[in-house]
Design an enzyme around this catalytic site. Structure first.
Site, short mmCIF file in Angstrom:
data_model
loop_
_atom_site.label_atom_id
_atom_site.label_comp_id
_atom_site.label_asym_id
_atom_site.label_seq_id
_atom_site.Cartn_x
_atom_site.Cartn_y
_atom_site.Cartn_z
N CYS A 42 0.85 -1.19 0.00
CA CYS A 42 0.00 0.00 0.00
C CYS A 42 0.89 1.24 0.00
CB CYS A 42 -0.86 -0.04 1.26
SG CYS A 42 -1.86 1.43 1.54
N THR A 44 0.74 3.45 2.01
CA THR A 44 1.06 3.71 3.42
C THR A 44 2.35 3.01 3.84
OG1 THR A 44 -1.32 3.79 3.84
CG2 THR A 44 0.10 3.64 5.77
N HIS A 47 5.34 5.00 3.44
CA HIS A 47 5.22 6.11 4.40
C HIS A 47 5.66 5.66 5.80
CE1 HIS A 47 2.17 8.40 1.70
NE2 HIS A 47 3.40 8.83 1.51
N CYS A 99 -16.32 4.71 19.01
CA CYS A 99 -16.89 3.37 18.82
C CYS A 99 -18.32 3.33 19.35
CB CYS A 99 -16.06 2.31 19.55
SG CYS A 99 -14.54 1.86 18.69
N CYS A 107 -12.24 5.11 15.70
CA CYS A 107 -11.82 4.64 17.02
C CYS A 107 -10.52 5.30 17.46
CB CYS A 107 -11.64 3.12 16.97
SG CYS A 107 -10.91 2.43 18.47
N ASP A 196 -3.98 11.59 -14.90
CA ASP A 196 -2.76 11.05 -14.30
C ASP A 196 -1.59 11.45 -15.18
OD1 ASP A 196 -2.16 8.64 -12.08
OD2 ASP A 196 -0.59 8.94 -13.58
N ARG A 201 -0.60 4.57 -16.93
CA ARG A 201 -1.75 4.55 -16.03
C ARG A 201 -3.01 5.10 -16.71
NH1 ARG A 201 0.31 5.45 -9.77
NH2 ARG A 201 1.28 3.40 -9.70
N GLY A 263 -7.21 10.79 -1.59
CA GLY A 263 -5.76 10.59 -1.51
C GLY A 263 -5.20 11.20 -0.23
ZN LIG Z 1 -3.56 0.39 2.70
ZN LIG Z 2 -12.75 2.71 19.92
#
Ligand SMILES: [Zn+2]
Ligand SMILES: [Zn+2]
Length: 341
Positions: A42, A44, A47, A99, A107, A196, A201, A263
């Site tokens: 991913c 992430t 990152h 939650c 959460c 893009d 792509r 994004g």
């Molecule tokens: Zn992800």
């Molecule tokens: Zn929670």
């Protein structure tokens, strides 16, 4: 049973990624031990590697994965050895204010597999039963690894409120853009325009049914869209995480339209917005976070073949090539890279 080792990718500290021999985990009560079959990289993950996303190090990353049940812990009666499962990495506390008010994805004590606790870039992983979704064996495990990103995209598409006949513009044709393009068309969008800078792509987006693609870097993209649609688009997605693209995106939102900031932009970058324009045109600007209660729908779209996972998963590599695979994400030639331990 004697202690065994397994191969895993590990981030020991910010900026370092190693292929290591880690201790093979064991199923605990109310958990499954999975033999990981496929684990997607991913945006992430790099990152986390570079310290741009908070995580608990040292860490075995990987939060988009599927596997086969190797062993079940005590108290597990809904899964059996050999079952194929997809994983929802986001573990809720169930007791915080968010939650308790039904905003479970917000959460305050969210714990995520592959972010705070060991994830899927390993031969084995322990997953709480609450996070496991049994899948049909007809669904390729490499495609099931897309369940979490598809579930996140479903959240974004739900919140954007596309209705049949809407004109939709998507900035960014990476893996998320390619999924949202497909979901927008299923929602009944009349035209989906995709922007893009990478030619490959754009071609992939056209193959997935984009009515029209544009290179935003060439300049004049917003004007080109306005030439076609003088009143703008009903729904505009930013799937690029690029502030310059978001600025451009603001220019193509029509009256009454929605800009979905999907994004992930750099947290320290800002953008000026004209509040009068937002008010006078009844513009909606909103975000979308995680995948609350969308995993089952995502898996049905994947299992039914309605969502073309094969067009999104472009690369499948073994764990031993995981470090190079991390480097190749975001490059022109690949969308989703899946590691198959
Ligand atoms: Zn992800
Ligand atoms: Zn929670």
């Amino acid at each position: 049973m004697s202690a065994q080792n397994m191969l895993a990718l590990q981030i020991p500290e910010i900026g370092k990624l190693d292929l290591v021999q880690a201790k093979k985990p064991e199923a605990r009560p109310h958990t499954l031990l999975l033999r990981v079959a496929a684990s997607g990289i991913c945006g992430t993950d790099p990152h986390i590697l570079h310290g741009l996303y908070p995580a608990n190090l040292p860490l075995i990353p990987g939060h988009e994965y599927s596997g086969v049940v190797e062993a079940v812990g005590d108290g597990v009666d809904s899964f059996a050895v050999g079952d194929h499962v997809a994983v929802d990495p986001n573990i809720l506390c169930g007791v915080c204010e968010f939650c308790r008010r039904g905003k479970v994805h917000l959460c305050k004590n969210l714990t995520a597999l592959g972010v705070n606790i060991p994830g899927g870039f390993a031969e084995y992983c322990v997953v709480p039963v609450s996070q496991a979704f049994k899948i049909p064996k007809s669904l390729p495990l490499a495609h099931a690894a897309l369940a979490e990103p598809v579930a996140c995209c479903l959240r974004g598409v739900d919140l954007a409120g596309i209705t049949s006949g809407d004109r939709v513009v998507i900035f960014g044709a990476g893996p998320m853009g390619a999924i949202i393009l497909q979901l927008a068309r299923m929602q009944g969008a009349s035209h989906v325009i995709v922007l893009d800078p990478q030619k490959r792509r754009r071609e992939r987006a056209e193959a997935l049914g984009a009515a029209w693609t544009l290179d935003p870097v060439a300049g004049g993209a917003a004007q080109a869209i306005r030439d076609q649609y003088p009143d703008g688009a009903e729904v505009v997605f930013d799937c690029s995480g690029n502030v310059a693209a978001v600025r451009e995106a603001l220019g193509v939102v029509g009256r009454g339209g929605t800009l979905m900031l999907y994004g992930v932009c750099h947290k320290d970058q800002n953008l000026e917005i004209n509040p009068f324009w937002v008010n006078d045109n009844e513009i909606t600007i909103r975000g979308s976070y995680n995948n609350p209660n969308t995993m089952a729908r995502a898996l049905d779209l994947l299992a039914s073949g309605r969502l073309d996972a094969g067009a999104v998963v472009t690369d499948r590599v073994p764990l031993s090539q995981g470090i190079e695979a991390f480097r190749s994400t975001g490059s022109e030639n690949c969308l989703k890279v899946v590691i198959e331990p």
